[in-house]
Scaffold this motif. Sequence first.
Motif, PDB file in Angstrom:
ATOM      1  N   LEU A 169      40.533  32.611  32.789  1.00 27.87           N
ATOM      2  CA  LEU A 169      41.143  33.460  31.774  1.00 27.87           C
ATOM      3  C   LEU A 169      40.204  33.500  30.578  1.00 27.87           C
ATOM      4  CD1 LEU A 169      44.929  32.462  31.826  1.00 27.87           C
ATOM      5  CD2 LEU A 169      43.710  34.128  33.222  1.00 27.87           C
ATOM      6  N   LEU A 170      39.960  34.699  30.065  1.00 23.82           N
ATOM      7  CA  LEU A 170      39.004  34.868  28.973  1.00 23.82           C
ATOM      8  C   LEU A 170      39.671  35.043  27.618  1.00 23.82           C
ATOM      9  CD1 LEU A 170      36.520  37.355  30.686  1.00 23.82           C
ATOM     10  CD2 LEU A 170      36.346  34.865  30.549  1.00 23.82           C
ATOM     11  N   ASP A 171      40.760  35.784  27.575  1.00 27.23           N
ATOM     12  CA  ASP A 171      41.351  36.124  26.286  1.00 27.23           C
ATOM     13  C   ASP A 171      42.756  36.654  26.512  1.00 27.23           C
ATOM     14  OD1 ASP A 171      41.584  36.495  23.591  1.00 27.23           O
ATOM     15  OD2 ASP A 171      40.238  38.221  23.456  1.00 27.23           O
ATOM     16  N   MET A 172      43.581  36.602  25.476  1.00 33.33           N
ATOM     17  CA  MET A 172      44.887  37.252  25.523  1.00 33.33           C
ATOM     18  C   MET A 172      45.161  37.877  24.161  1.00 33.33           C
ATOM     19  SD  MET A 172      47.590  34.078  25.645  1.00 33.33           S
ATOM     20  CE  MET A 172      47.637  32.791  24.386  1.00 33.33           C
ATOM     21  N   GLN A 173      45.650  39.099  24.200  1.00 28.91           N
ATOM     22  CA  GLN A 173      45.978  39.844  22.996  1.00 28.91           C
ATOM     23  C   GLN A 173      47.219  40.664  23.258  1.00 28.91           C
ATOM     24  OE1 GLN A 173      42.634  42.163  21.650  1.00 28.91           O
ATOM     25  NE2 GLN A 173      41.183  40.486  21.902  1.00 28.91           N
ATOM     26  N   GLU A 174      48.227  40.459  22.412  1.00 25.31           N
ATOM     27  CA  GLU A 174      49.480  41.197  22.517  1.00 25.31           C
ATOM     28  C   GLU A 174      50.051  41.114  23.927  1.00 25.31           C
ATOM     29  OE1 GLU A 174      48.595  45.082  21.055  1.00 25.31           O
ATOM     30  OE2 GLU A 174      48.378  44.398  18.963  1.00 25.31           O
ATOM     31  N   GLU A 175      50.058  42.208  24.663  1.00 25.67           N
ATOM     32  CA  GLU A 175      50.694  42.232  25.974  1.00 25.67           C
ATOM     33  C   GLU A 175      49.696  42.192  27.128  1.00 25.67           C
ATOM     34  OE1 GLU A 175      54.010  42.103  26.298  1.00 25.67           O
ATOM     35  OE2 GLU A 175      54.062  41.970  24.111  1.00 25.67           O
ATOM     36  N   LEU A 217      46.161  40.229  29.216  1.00 20.04           N
ATOM     37  CA  LEU A 217      45.281  39.093  29.479  1.00 20.04           C
ATOM     38  C   LEU A 217      43.973  39.621  30.064  1.00 20.04           C
ATOM     39  CD1 LEU A 217      47.660  36.529  31.257  1.00 20.04           C
ATOM     40  CD2 LEU A 217      46.716  36.302  28.963  1.00 20.04           C
ATOM     41  N   TRP A 218      42.856  39.017  29.641  1.00 18.36           N
ATOM     42  CA  TRP A 218      41.549  39.348  30.203  1.00 18.36           C
ATOM     43  C   TRP A 218      41.128  38.235  31.154  1.00 18.36           C
ATOM     44  CZ3 TRP A 218      43.267  41.553  25.913  1.00 18.36           C
ATOM     45  CH2 TRP A 218      42.878  42.881  25.628  1.00 18.36           C
ATOM     46  N   VAL A 219      40.803  38.606  32.386  1.00 12.06           N
ATOM     47  CA  VAL A 219      40.424  37.664  33.440  1.00 12.06           C
ATOM     48  C   VAL A 219      38.988  37.965  33.855  1.00 12.06           C
ATOM     49  CG1 VAL A 219      40.976  36.787  35.744  1.00 12.06           C
ATOM     50  CG2 VAL A 219      42.813  37.580  34.231  1.00 12.06           C
ATOM     51  N   ASP A 220      38.165  36.923  33.943  1.00 18.97           N
ATOM     52  CA  ASP A 220      36.772  37.114  34.353  1.00 18.97           C
ATOM     53  C   ASP A 220      36.720  37.725  35.748  1.00 18.97           C
ATOM     54  OD1 ASP A 220      34.013  36.884  33.907  1.00 18.97           O
ATOM     55  OD2 ASP A 220      33.928  35.012  35.026  1.00 18.97           O
ATOM     56  N   VAL A 221      35.860  38.722  35.934  1.00 22.54           N
ATOM     57  CA  VAL A 221      35.742  39.366  37.246  1.00 22.54           C
ATOM     58  C   VAL A 221      35.172  38.365  38.243  1.00 22.54           C
ATOM     59  CG1 VAL A 221      34.692  41.234  38.562  1.00 22.54           C
ATOM     60  CG2 VAL A 221      35.387  41.626  36.186  1.00 22.54           C
ATOM     61  N   PRO A 222      35.904  38.009  39.283  1.00 23.57           N
ATOM     62  CA  PRO A 222      35.392  37.023  40.245  1.00 23.57           C
ATOM     63  C   PRO A 222      34.184  37.551  41.012  1.00 23.57           C
ATOM     64  CG  PRO A 222      37.784  37.315  40.459  1.00 23.57           C
ATOM     65  CD  PRO A 222      37.281  38.432  39.602  1.00 23.57           C
ATOM     66  N   LEU A 223      33.397  36.611  41.510  1.00 19.71           N
ATOM     67  CA  LEU A 223      32.272  36.959  42.362  1.00 19.71           C
ATOM     68  C   LEU A 223      32.803  37.598  43.643  1.00 19.71           C
ATOM     69  CD1 LEU A 223      29.163  36.569  42.171  1.00 19.71           C
ATOM     70  CD2 LEU A 223      29.457  34.544  43.600  1.00 19.71           C
ATOM     71  N   ASN A 224      32.156  38.679  44.091  1.00 24.25           N
ATOM     72  CA  ASN A 224      32.547  39.406  45.298  1.00 24.25           C
ATOM     73  C   ASN A 224      33.938  40.023  45.206  1.00 24.25           C
ATOM     74  OD1 ASN A 224      30.092  38.665  46.577  1.00 24.25           O
ATOM     75  ND2 ASN A 224      30.999  36.707  47.200  1.00 24.25           N
ATOM     76  N   PHE A 225      34.372  40.323  43.980  1.00 28.73           N
ATOM     77  CA  PHE A 225      35.676  40.950  43.793  1.00 28.73           C
ATOM     78  C   PHE A 225      35.632  42.379  44.329  1.00 28.73           C
ATOM     79  CE2 PHE A 225      39.237  42.528  41.019  1.00 28.73           C
ATOM     80  CZ  PHE A 225      40.182  41.630  41.467  1.00 28.73           C
ATOM     81  N   PRO A 226      36.680  42.827  45.045  1.00 29.78           N
ATOM     82  CA  PRO A 226      36.660  44.183  45.604  1.00 29.78           C
ATOM     83  C   PRO A 226      36.463  45.254  44.527  1.00 29.78           C
ATOM     84  CG  PRO A 226      38.468  42.907  46.521  1.00 29.78           C
ATOM     85  CD  PRO A 226      37.901  42.088  45.404  1.00 29.78           C
ATOM     86  N   GLN A 227      35.764  46.294  44.883  1.00 29.05           N
ATOM     87  CA  GLN A 227      35.495  47.381  43.946  1.00 29.05           C
ATOM     88  C   GLN A 227      36.572  48.458  43.969  1.00 29.05           C
ATOM     89  OE1 GLN A 227      32.779  47.239  41.802  1.00 29.05           O
ATOM     90  NE2 GLN A 227      32.688  45.165  42.666  1.00 29.05           N
ATOM     91  N   ASN A 228      37.450  48.404  44.970  1.00 28.13           N
ATOM     92  CA  ASN A 228      38.436  49.467  45.105  1.00 28.13           C
ATOM     93  C   ASN A 228      39.801  49.117  44.528  1.00 28.13           C
ATOM     94  OD1 ASN A 228      39.030  47.489  46.986  1.00 28.13           O
ATOM     95  ND2 ASN A 228      39.670  48.930  48.572  1.00 28.13           N
ATOM     96  N   VAL A 229      39.869  48.087  43.677  1.00 30.22           N
ATOM     97  CA  VAL A 229      41.156  47.736  43.078  1.00 30.22           C
ATOM     98  C   VAL A 229      41.604  48.863  42.159  1.00 30.22           C
ATOM     99  CG1 VAL A 229      40.803  45.258  43.259  1.00 30.22           C
ATOM    100  CG2 VAL A 229      40.038  46.466  41.215  1.00 30.22           C
ATOM    101  N   ARG A 230      42.896  49.025  42.048  1.00 30.22           N
ATOM    102  CA  ARG A 230      43.441  50.132  41.275  1.00 30.22           C
ATOM    103  C   ARG A 230      44.500  49.602  40.298  1.00 30.22           C
ATOM    104  NH1 ARG A 230      45.441  49.970  46.384  1.00 30.22           N
ATOM    105  NH2 ARG A 230      47.720  49.847  46.612  1.00 30.22           N
ATOM    106  N   PRO A 231      44.787  50.360  39.261  1.00 25.68           N
ATOM    107  CA  PRO A 231      45.845  49.960  38.330  1.00 25.68           C
ATOM    108  C   PRO A 231      47.181  49.774  39.051  1.00 25.68           C
ATOM    109  CG  PRO A 231      44.538  51.732  37.388  1.00 25.68           C
ATOM    110  CD  PRO A 231      44.083  51.576  38.814  1.00 25.68           C
TER     111      PRO A 231
END
Length: 263
Positions: free
Chosen positions: A54-60, A62-76
């Motif tokens: 976890l990198l940061d949290m603001q209001e509503e 959270l920022w999460v570090d992009v994992p190594l080999n994380f899929p590129q096709n993730v969607r909202p």
Amino acid sequence: MTEQIHEVRQHLFADRYRVSSWLHATNVLARLIRDHIFCTLWLDGQPESFNTLLLDMQEELLWVDVPLNFPQNVRPEWPVTIITRMDGLVSGFRSSIVRMEKEAVVVRYPDALYQLQRRQLYRVPPTVQDPDQVAAYRQGAQMITGRMQDISAGGLRMLSRCPKDFPFQPGEQIPQLIFGIRDSAPLRMPAIVRFVDAYATGASGVILGLAFLDPPAADQEKVAQYVQARDREIVRLLSIGLRSSAKAEPTSWKGRIKRWWKT
């Protein structure tokens, strides 16, 4: 620990483990960010897990570090699960992706945080002197008996003969599972079959992974105490100890983990 984290994911998100204090939940998330403690992330519906921070949290958000080999096709709106271990507790939450940034996955602030004690992750085998008989009473099929291979506060593994009427299937609910542990009367609780493995090629035996379903709190506590006692016995016997939670120690920290650090 990886196998145990996968196991605890199956029963962590029960109401009994929900953190009731919003302030406590916020403090846990803040410490994960401050101390750079590794987390395990799942994209729901995908078998693979990823190490992240976890990198940061603001209001509503959270920022999460992009994992190594994380899929590129993730969607909202893709659901995610994040679990970590800290101070003998396993903490986790469910959320969903808001957007992808260059070096971060932005997720919604979770509605709830869940925690359970680390001892509920241990899987231990019974001793030769301990009870190990298990009886599984099935719905519309013959009762099956077997022997306990190992047990945790969330379930047990059982070795038995293959049923002669209906084979076991993952997802089958067992209305009543009866088994014994040291210094206790037989325990009775419903369970669900998580996995079915053949004991050996061509053999008539089968290994069942059984997870307890909403066990009585008192009975689950008895199992947890037994598991903790057995774990201590094994540690003393082998003269080893459990490793503490791993912390990341990045060389440089300026609000966000630098991409080079993961490699």
